[in-house]
Scaffold this motif. Sequence first.
Motif, PDB file in Angstrom:
ATOM      1  N   UNK A 156       0.959  -1.069  -0.241  1.00  0.00           N
ATOM      2  CA  UNK A 156       0.032   0.081   0.216  1.00  0.00           C
ATOM      3  C   UNK A 156       0.798   1.240   0.031  1.00  0.00           C
ATOM      4  N   UNK A 157       1.999   1.339   0.663  1.00  0.00           N
ATOM      5  CA  UNK A 157       2.985   2.205   0.748  1.00  0.00           C
ATOM      6  C   UNK A 157       3.367   2.394  -0.851  1.00  0.00           C
ATOM      7  N   UNK A 158       3.865   1.453  -1.460  1.00  0.00           N
ATOM      8  CA  UNK A 158       4.292   1.713  -3.013  1.00  0.00           C
ATOM      9  C   UNK A 158       3.277   2.253  -3.696  1.00  0.00           C
ATOM     10  N   UNK A 159       1.864   1.829  -3.567  1.00  0.00           N
ATOM     11  CA  UNK A 159       1.035   2.262  -4.416  1.00  0.00           C
ATOM     12  C   UNK A 159       0.831   3.944  -3.940  1.00  0.00           C
ATOM     13  N   UNK A 160       0.693   4.544  -2.881  1.00  0.00           N
ATOM     14  CA  UNK A 160       0.652   5.803  -2.312  1.00  0.00           C
ATOM     15  C   UNK A 160       1.782   6.643  -2.758  1.00  0.00           C
ATOM     16  N   UNK A 161       2.916   5.990  -2.677  1.00  0.00           N
ATOM     17  CA  UNK A 161       3.953   6.595  -3.331  1.00  0.00           C
ATOM     18  C   UNK A 161       4.370   6.934  -4.833  1.00  0.00           C
ATOM     19  N   UNK A 162       3.383   6.321  -5.477  1.00  0.00           N
ATOM     20  CA  UNK A 162       3.335   6.152  -6.838  1.00  0.00           C
ATOM     21  C   UNK A 162       4.676   5.448  -7.471  1.00  0.00           C
ATOM     22  N   UNK A 163       5.138   4.461  -6.880  1.00  0.00           N
ATOM     23  CA  UNK A 163       6.009   3.716  -7.444  1.00  0.00           C
ATOM     24  C   UNK A 163       5.652   2.624  -8.141  1.00  0.00           C
ATOM     25  N   UNK A 164       5.897   2.221  -9.539  1.00  0.00           N
ATOM     26  CA  UNK A 164       5.277   1.437 -10.282  1.00  0.00           C
ATOM     27  C   UNK A 164       6.402   0.229 -10.211  1.00  0.00           C
ATOM     28  N   UNK A 165       5.808  -1.023  -9.724  1.00  0.00           N
ATOM     29  CA  UNK A 165       6.636  -1.937  -9.633  1.00  0.00           C
ATOM     30  C   UNK A 165       6.527  -2.989 -10.293  1.00  0.00           C
ATOM     31  N   UNK A 166       7.549  -3.609 -11.048  1.00  0.00           N
ATOM     32  CA  UNK A 166       7.723  -4.767 -11.792  1.00  0.00           C
ATOM     33  C   UNK A 166       7.858  -6.036 -11.343  1.00  0.00           C
ATOM     34  N   UNK A 167       8.510  -6.214 -10.247  1.00  0.00           N
ATOM     35  CA  UNK A 167       8.910  -7.383  -9.613  1.00  0.00           C
ATOM     36  C   UNK A 167       8.861  -7.035  -7.872  1.00  0.00           C
ATOM     37  N   UNK A 168       8.317  -7.923  -7.417  1.00  0.00           N
ATOM     38  CA  UNK A 168       8.453  -7.720  -5.522  1.00  0.00           C
ATOM     39  C   UNK A 168       9.181  -9.032  -5.325  1.00  0.00           C
ATOM     40  N   UNK A 169      10.488  -8.436  -4.709  1.00  0.00           N
ATOM     41  CA  UNK A 169      11.301  -9.784  -4.144  1.00  0.00           C
ATOM     42  C   UNK A 169      11.187  -9.768  -2.786  1.00  0.00           C
ATOM     43  N   UNK A 170      10.761 -10.965  -2.391  1.00  0.00           N
ATOM     44  CA  UNK A 170      10.608 -11.375  -0.943  1.00  0.00           C
ATOM     45  C   UNK A 170      12.183 -11.956  -0.380  1.00  0.00           C
ATOM     46  N   UNK A 171      12.685 -11.412   0.395  1.00  0.00           N
ATOM     47  CA  UNK A 171      13.775 -11.785   1.298  1.00  0.00           C
ATOM     48  C   UNK A 171      13.576 -12.679   2.325  1.00  0.00           C
ATOM     49  N   UNK A 172      13.281 -14.015   2.303  1.00  0.00           N
ATOM     50  CA  UNK A 172      12.888 -14.685   3.258  1.00  0.00           C
ATOM     51  C   UNK A 172      11.413 -14.672   3.442  1.00  0.00           C
ATOM     52  N   UNK A 173      11.042 -15.497   4.337  1.00  0.00           N
ATOM     53  CA  UNK A 173       9.519 -15.794   4.290  1.00  0.00           C
ATOM     54  C   UNK A 173       8.462 -14.777   4.861  1.00  0.00           C
TER      55      UNK A 173
END
Length: 538
Positions: A150-167
């Motif tokens: 939700x922060x990424x959406x509000x910051x207006x950052x368009x994301x192509x890949x979400x990298x999960x470091x650990x679970x």
Amino acid sequence: MDKLPKVAYFCMEYGLDSKFKIYSGGLGILAGDILKAAKDLNVPMVGIGIKWKQGYVDQYITEDGRTLDTYRAYDYDFLEDTGITVDVEIKESTYTLKVWKVDKFNNVPLYLLDADVDGNENRLITSQLYGWFSEERVAQEIILGVGGVRALRKLGIDVDVYHFNDNHPVFAGIELIREKMENGLTFNEALAATREEIVFTTHTPVPAGNEVHSHRLLEYMGAYLNLDYWHMKRLGGDPFSMTVAALRMSRISNGVAQLHKETANKMWEGVEGSSKIIGITNGVHNGTWQDERIVKAYKEGKSLLEVHNEIKKELIAFVEKRTGVKLDAEKLLIGFARRAAPYKRSNLIFTDEKLIGPYLESGKIQIIFAGKAHPNDYTGKGIISDIVKMAKKYPNSVVFLENYDMEIGAMLTRGCDIWLNNPRRPQEASGTSGMKAAMNGVLNCSILDGWWPEACIHGVNGWQFGDGLGVDDFDTLEELDKHDAKALYKVLLEEVLPTYYENKSKWEEMMRKSIETTQEKFSAARMVKEYYDLMYTK
């Protein structure tokens, strides 16, 4: 570079600087190094994490040798207030999260979520990293995952890949599925579309490091996010495995060393619908961990021993200031610094005290230990207490540095002569401290676990012991431990000591070879490039 995918890197902790207490150990240091390497390479990446008000535990040693856990609040004037807040639901309460930004450590922007806001039911929920118990952990993971998206959406950052470091960031995947279902997709369609956006790094092969939660707890905490039990069971099973869910929600996953890739594939082979697990070996940020003086001497072909001995004396002065113990700069100095987990066997070198004792008594072998145990890990605390007892018994040659942090880690991986590592193979996923030591000319003496099988040229750039045998080769852990202790003594007493005391020219050759074979191959820059080539770019 503009054509590269935009990556949002999610991690529970980040080790960017010793004074910025939002990390506990290796996972966070790795994450910090990745953000720094991404900045060096000018690749499109941002980090998502949590602003931990009290950080990880401060752990000190009492007069009677026990561990004392304390916490204190930290304020950071270098954090930038983005002016943005996001809301998440936890236990039917709405939590407002402030979003802070930090990029002052030569890192790509890192956005940190903070629940210490007026009106929140529990403002302390983002106080202690890995503190408290299951309810608080799930709440923190909702903040990281759901709040992060939700922060990424509000910051207006368009994301192509979400990298999960650990679970820990798994609930970010649940949030992405929820968004798509609200836009009219079925669960299966939403899962398939979400899989195209997520990549996952799995870490510890030890079961305790792979979180499992009851569905009753997840539903009670609000982690279902409008999905139902059958959806959640399809993702993580019952009970809900965070690692299994991450494997099923990602298009590709990776282990953090080539051996760990094999271990992880074997460990998770029964997971239906899992992404492929490839190997991308961890690396460390040279600019943070490699001493400039060693780099200069190496490049100019000058004496490495001369420079190393200067750094070693600085470490000895540091230890004396912290503990009052004055070590001998002429004698062999071994470093051992890691989390006090049973499989890491911090006290293995003391297995046969009749054998090793005289070397400690004479000071021919000196050892500096450092490390923390999790506040709820009483076995780990017992290991630390055992080491502290040995430090009291051999006060001039065994030292324990309390409250392990990045500063201590940097001092040890630059100033020791030998870096000792003796986990039960194959339970060490990577072991980045050994990389830091190696690129400073500190010679590794290690079990062939984690990264070391890829680097070790025995007797040329360091030493191995144990011959690659591990938990599957013995009927009991006691047999394995006995075998590995015997192997350690043989290499240490018959190869390491004679080289150090009788053949300094060979020692210096090995230092040079250690730097030559590791400083690029095990750099964070190489790692980030591989992430883009093998994981982020379809």
